[in-house]
Design an enzyme around this catalytic site. Structure first.
Site, PDB file in Angstrom:
ATOM      1  N   LYS A  92       0.915  -4.277   4.353  1.00  0.00           N
ATOM      2  CA  LYS A  92      -0.236  -3.744   3.632  1.00  0.00           C
ATOM      3  C   LYS A  92      -0.196  -4.209   2.174  1.00  0.00           C
ATOM      4  O   LYS A  92       0.888  -4.452   1.650  1.00  0.00           O
ATOM      5  CB  LYS A  92      -0.263  -2.211   3.746  1.00  0.00           C
ATOM      6  CG  LYS A  92       0.972  -1.522   3.127  1.00  0.00           C
ATOM      7  CD  LYS A  92       0.814  -1.297   1.641  1.00  0.00           C
ATOM      8  CE  LYS A  92       2.008  -0.668   1.019  1.00  0.00           C
ATOM      9  NZ  LYS A  92       1.940  -0.663  -0.455  1.00  0.00           N
ATOM     10  N   ASP A 173      -2.202  -1.015  -3.704  1.00  0.00           N
ATOM     11  CA  ASP A 173      -0.825  -0.624  -3.420  1.00  0.00           C
ATOM     12  C   ASP A 173      -0.722   0.778  -2.836  1.00  0.00           C
ATOM     13  O   ASP A 173       0.025   1.008  -1.888  1.00  0.00           O
ATOM     14  CB  ASP A 173       0.023  -0.704  -4.693  1.00  0.00           C
ATOM     15  CG  ASP A 173       1.513  -0.618  -4.374  1.00  0.00           C
ATOM     16  OD1 ASP A 173       2.025  -1.573  -3.760  1.00  0.00           O
ATOM     17  OD2 ASP A 173       2.143   0.393  -4.699  1.00  0.00           O
TER      18      ASP A 173
END
Length: 235
Positions: A92, A173
């Site tokens: 991710k 993030d």
């Protein structure tokens, strides 16, 4: 069949999470690693250490590639691995934007190989229970979701989080977790309204967003790298 994994990058996540997971799996092995630091690659104890990312994705013995690189490199190396006929598990955030994601998905379809995002949150035990509760219908119609993820990271010297050229910032993030949670509960929103506050380097230090849905449900998400927040979600 044993799936032979190749790791692009020897990050902290790769060493602490993926290596033990592959070791525990009955049908998987850590076959090869390529990173900027050969010593870090060797510490993961693979069968092979490749000198470059190109060498790894061209290795005919590798079945699947795990991409543990900085955000801005996901498109390039995921696409190259897919075009080499490798299945891809990408850290991710999946990509930096929707256009990049579309290119990656198209490469997956064209080469008939799997492409997945390593969204570990979806596989946590309590999230599994949340999905079971949602599927049971016991909650009735869902009308609201709020989700929050904030950590004080911007002043911790973590370059990848604050550097615009590395696709840093709160949303990519940390914000993807409340976004993913909200999508899991309510699906794709009809509209998205968002506002961000810049950190000192120009990336987003704080982002808040409002999602609306066809059934009039509303979701509110917040993320920040400027402060530790409650880190909760409410349905």
């Amino acid at each position: 069949m044993t799936i032979k994994w190749g790791f692009l990058g020897a990050s902290w996540v790769a060493s602490t999470a993926l290596v033990p997971a592959v070791a525990d799996a009955k049908n998987a092995s850590l076959y090869a690693v390529a990173s900027r630091d050969p010593e870090r690659s060797q510490k993961l104890n693979p069968t092979k250490v490749h000198a470059s990312y190109e060498d790894l994705i061209s290795d005919p013995d590798i079945d699947a590639v795990y991409i543990s690189l900085a955000n801005h490199l996901h498109l390039e190396w995921a696409t190259k691995a897919l075009n080499a006929g490798k299945h891809v598990l990408c850290e991710k955030p999946f990509s930096v934007n929707a256009l990049e994601a579309r290119h990656m998905v198209e490469a997956s379809i064209e080469n008939n190989v799997a492409l997945l995002e390593a969204m570990w949150m979806r596989f946590l035990p309590h999230i599994h229970q949340v999905r079971k509760i949602l599927a049971s219908g016991v909650l009735g119609e869902i009308i609201s979701v709020t989700a929050d993820h904030g950590q004080r990271l911007a002043d911790q010297g973590i370059v990848r989080l604050v550097e615009p050229s590395l696709a840093g910032g709160a949303l990519l993030d940390l914000g993807i977790y409340p976004v993913s949670f909200t999508y899991m509960v309510l699906g794709k929103p009809k509209t998205i309204s968002a506002v961000s506050k810049k950190a000192f380097t120009g990336v987003d230090g704080n982002t808040s967003a409002l999602f609306t849905y066809d059934n009039d449900a509303i979701a509110m998400i917040n993320t920040t790298v400027l402060a530790l927040t409650a880190n909760t979600a409410v349905i």
